[in-house]
Design an enzyme around this catalytic site. Structure first.
Site, PDB file in Angstrom:
ATOM      1  N   ASP A 102       0.512  -1.152  -0.105  1.00  0.00           N
ATOM      2  CA  ASP A 102      -0.342   0.172  -0.010  1.00  0.00           C
ATOM      3  C   ASP A 102       0.906   1.644  -0.337  1.00  0.00           C
ATOM      4  O   ASP A 102       2.327   1.228   0.074  1.00  0.00           O
ATOM      5  CB  ASP A 102      -1.258   0.034   0.828  1.00  0.00           C
ATOM      6  CG  ASP A 102      -2.073   0.293   0.929  1.00  0.00           C
ATOM      7  OD1 ASP A 102      -2.670   2.028   0.358  1.00  0.00           O
ATOM      8  OD2 ASP A 102      -3.300   0.050   1.072  1.00  0.00           O
TER       9      ASP A 102
ATOM     10  N   GLU B  31      -9.917   2.541  -5.169  1.00  0.00           N
ATOM     11  CA  GLU B  31      -9.549   4.634  -4.787  1.00  0.00           C
ATOM     12  C   GLU B  31      -8.876   4.588  -5.560  1.00  0.00           C
ATOM     13  O   GLU B  31      -7.342   5.022  -5.606  1.00  0.00           O
ATOM     14  CB  GLU B  31      -8.793   4.193  -3.051  1.00  0.00           C
ATOM     15  CG  GLU B  31     -10.328   3.904  -2.625  1.00  0.00           C
ATOM     16  CD  GLU B  31      -9.957   4.164  -0.802  1.00  0.00           C
ATOM     17  OE1 GLU B  31     -10.953   4.170   0.137  1.00  0.00           O
ATOM     18  OE2 GLU B  31      -9.331   3.368  -0.116  1.00  0.00           O
TER      19      GLU B  31
ATOM     20  N   HIS C  14      -3.361   3.347  -4.904  1.00  0.00           N
ATOM     21  CA  HIS C  14      -2.246   2.733  -3.348  1.00  0.00           C
ATOM     22  C   HIS C  14      -0.820   2.062  -3.600  1.00  0.00           C
ATOM     23  O   HIS C  14      -0.389   0.813  -2.809  1.00  0.00           O
ATOM     24  CB  HIS C  14      -3.124   1.753  -3.136  1.00  0.00           C
ATOM     25  CG  HIS C  14      -4.147   2.544  -1.621  1.00  0.00           C
ATOM     26  ND1 HIS C  14      -3.954   3.339  -0.716  1.00  0.00           N
ATOM     27  CD2 HIS C  14      -5.873   2.327  -2.348  1.00  0.00           C
ATOM     28  CE1 HIS C  14      -5.027   3.404  -0.939  1.00  0.00           C
ATOM     29  NE2 HIS C  14      -6.781   2.989  -1.626  1.00  0.00           N
TER      30      HIS C  14
END
Ligand code: ZN
Length: 758
Positions: free
Chosen positions: A194, A329, A266
């Protein structure tokens, strides 16, 4: 007693006695997740040093060996594994090819124990057995006689762990996997990469761990409010040897590890090590903050080579058929500005950046398919078109999952509301800092991932359900256990047990019994399961408020003490709502067996405004407070400035509130709870003015008002006003506030937590 009463009494008595038997059986056979069929039998099997385990199968005896090891760890007794069948005092296991892979049958008699099961089923029978073991004060170890037939509802019974935001050692990960297995889970979703850290060694790209696994500091407090960072370097990673060791450990326990390599978003940690795969070609280092960041993988050709090389090493380490590629995201800002990404879109006829994301995922899918693997991604992979063979993990709700199931794609349900273990599990006021949310044991238990309301041909694509543990606010091993236990048991039950069999009151009893196992296993489980919840309502008949207390455990006692004055102290077991009409202190707690929840002490300030209606002339923010604004007249001055539901808030305007006292009164002071916290842009109001009215039409400002401060309370005293029904309070916004480290200004917020009128 009249006839009707007698009838009621008999029904009640029968019900109680039934319940007692039921309760005892529940405690005696407190297996979690609940079995498909369980028939109690009189008597018990005693395990002693002469007990042997007979396994003549060609299996490698790993299941039996692990059982012996667990018995030894928990109860310090070690049966011996043998190949010839003895006459008595033995446990016999048979692997049965004709049985479903996860199914098993278990029969405990006084002389012997028999297990028949599928390839994984025998292991699950052993876990049931371990949960049935009792050790008495004399050291006698026994298992109550029973007949069990069992199999799971879902094939994907998962737990997730984020090791990027905070890193957990190899041993902690193994412990986590071992406990999942104890509750018959079979899928460990390992979130390895991440923005805040890359945690898996990749031989071809050593900088991923040399640089990408370390950040120079971490945000302090909640990222939603905090603008401060520490400067403590933070990092860690797993070598390929570590990973092989963990995979072997999981495989022995019938757990498949699904590794997650996040893309295209990410990706800050990876891009800090290899910035050439970003759009701009440079990145500001591994992220120290939590959130979603604009630096993502560029769609240039070299990026795909890089990611494919990484995935090549990943698939040699992980035997899992399914590989998680993230897909959530992913901001499109950099792609919009990047000439390569824009040229790629043009070349491939892609309409927008959503389609570029879809192209990205589909290309990775094609690559992994060519290696005999399939992909799973978060539900954003539906945007711009779903990759043809992808599984979908539904996290933003259940809609994405249902849509994917309609498209005949396999789905795992992980909606935040029920499945996020980084949420609060009790009143935030008394809990360690968490990301937000409110996900209790009972809430998880009520969730049905594949409800009957969905058509059958959609339901069949829902392969399971999973608990997710994001670790932004989980910095230590013991804190991880606190967030995971006991909620994991609730998740295990909805994964395994059919809706028809599932009963919350019964589960709550079994869960209470498991706390002694937590003690034996040294698990730092949260006691919040035993907490008491308070609900405050308006007293419709009179002044003041009505307080109700409840907890999540059926048949438990809530004890309370009400201190009104030295001579008026009431101590009771709670049974009816409590009416509060004057200032007092209320203490309460739930007591269940030898356990209890948090003891709470609440100071009530009952005044002329308490429980009375409020009118908001300026609308408060919908992101704070309790919706109605009742929290401002519930008699409680908030103890915590962080408990969002106790504060009503206004930004860029004044707070203008009218309190309707419902009858004319004489008043001489108004107090409001409010505070300043410049980090969160919260300032006390510049001024507070009070206006009064008898009829609600004409208002006059009070005379000779004087403002004083006492902690979070701003007190306005003034000349006595008679015949007042309506009190208008105008708290003036203190204006703009300069943001730290920038020249920008933003409107400040007013936070109001309580209104007191005397
Ligand atoms: Zn680009």
């Amino acid at each position: 007693m009249n006839k009707k009463k007698i009838k009621h009494f008999i029904i009640l008595a029968v019900f109680c006695s039934l319940f007692q038997v039921y309760g005892q059986e529940t405690t005696k056979y407190s297996i979690i997740p609940l079995t498909e069929k369980l028939k109690p039998i009189e008597g018990e099997f005693i395990i002693d040093n002469q007990t042997v385990i007979f396994d003549n199968s060609k299996q490698n005896k790993a299941d039996a060996s692990l059982f012996i090891q667990s018995l030894n760890d928990i109860y310090q007794i070690k049966p011996v594994l043998i190949n010839t069948k003895p006459k008595s005092n033995f446990l016999q296991i048979d692997y049965c090819k004709s049985m479903q892979i996860d199914a098993y049958k278990l029969e405990v008699n006084k002389n012997n124990i028999k297990i028949r099961g599928g390839k994984n089923g025998v292991f699950y029978a052993f876990q049931s057995l371990l949960q049935l073991v009792k050790k008495d004060d004399q050291g006698k170890i026994s298992i109550p006689c029973v007949k069990i037939k069992d199999k799971p509802r879902f094939q994907w019974r998962g737990m997730h762990l984020d090791v990027s935001r905070h890193f957990f050692s190899k041993d902690v990960v193994k412990k986590y996997i071992g406990r999942m297995a104890f509750y018959k889970m079979n899928t460990f979703h390992w979130h390895l990469t991440d923005d805040q850290g890359w945690r898996i060694e990749i031989k071809k790209y050593p900088l991923l761990t040399q640089k990408g696994s370390w950040r120079k500091g971490t945000v302090v407090g909640h990222a939603g409010y905090s603008k401060t960072f520490d400067t403590i370097p933070y990092g860690g990673f797993y070598t390929q040897d570590d990973i092989r060791e963990i995979v072997a450990y999981a495989t022995e326990r019938h757990i498949n590890i699904v590794p997650e390599i996040e893309m295209p978003g990410h990706a800050v940690a990876a891009l800090s090590a290899y910035p050439q795969f970003s759009c701009k070609g440079n990145v500001n280092g591994v992220e120290k903050n939590w959130g979603v960041f604009n630096d993502v993988f560029c769609s240039k050709e070299e990026t795909f080579t890089f990611l494919q090389d990484i995935l090549d090493e990943v698939i040699t380490l992980f035997p899992s058929k399914v590989i998680h590629i993230g897909g959530d995201e992913c901001p499109k800002e950099e792609w919009k500005k990047c000439s390569v990404c824009q040229a790629n879109m043009k070349k491939m006829g892609l309409k927008d950046e959503m389609q570029l994301q879809s192209y990205f995922i589909q290309r990775i899918e094609k690559y992994l398919n060519s290696k005999g693997r399939t992909i799973i991604g978060w539900d954003e992979i539906l945007e711009g078109g779903l990759a043809p063979n992808a599984m979908v993990m539904s996290w933003r709700g259940t809609e994405g999952g249902i849509e994917a199931a309609h498209l005949k794609h396999d789905v795992v349900m992980t909606p935040g509301k029920y499945c996020y273990f980084d949420h609060y599990q009790s009143d935030p006021e008394d809990e360690p800092l968490a990301i937000g949310g409110f996900t209790t044991v009972s809430k998880i238990h009520e969730y049905d991932p594949a409800p009957k309301t969905l058509p059958k041909n959609v339901r069949k694509y829902i392969k399971g359900v999973q608990g997710n543990v994001w670790t932004e606010y989980i910095p230590s091993d013991s804190h991880l256990e606190y967030m995971v236990f006991p909620r994991l048991l609730s998740m295990a039950e909805i994964q395994w047990t059919t809706v028809k069999r599932k009963s919350y009151p019964d589960f709550a009893k079994r869960l209470t019994a498991h706390y002694s196992l937590f003690n034996k296993l040294g698990i730092n489980a949260s006691m919040s399961f035993f907490d008491t919840y308070m609900k405050i309502e308006q007293n419709k008949d009179s002044n003041g408020i009505v307080v109700s207390l409840s907890n999540s455990i059926p048949d438990s006692k809530i004890k309370y003490t009400l201190l009104v004055s030295k001579d008026n102290i009431q101590q009771n077991a709670y049974s009816y709502p409590i009416y509060l009409t004057e200032n007092c202190i209320l203490k309460y707690n739930s007591i269940i067996d030898s356990y209890q929840g948090k003891s709470k002490t609440i100071k009530f300030n009952i005044n002329k405004a308490t429980g009375k209606p409020l009118i908001f002339i300026e609308k408060p923010s919908k992101y704070y407070g309790d919706g109605s604004g009742f929290c401002l007249v519930d008699g409680i001055v908030p103890l915590s400035q962080n408990d969002n539901k106790r504060w009503m808030t206004w930004s860029d305007n004044n707070a203008e509130i009218i309190s309707d006292l419902k009858s004319t009164q004489t008043i001489s002071s108004v107090s409001i709870a409010t505070f300043t916290d410049t980090l969160r842009h919260i300032l006390k109001p510049k001024t507070v003015k009070v206006f009064v009215s008898e009829n609600g039409n004409e208002y006059n400002e009070v005379k000779n008002s004087l403002i004083t401060f006492n902690g979070d309370l701003t007190n306005i005293t003034f000349d006595k006003e008679n015949n007042i029904r309506y009190v208008k309070i105008i708290a003036e916004n203190a204006g703009k506030i300069k943001l730290p480290n920038s020249n920008k200004e933003e409107y400040s917020w007013i936070f109001i937590g309580e209104i007191i009128i005397e």
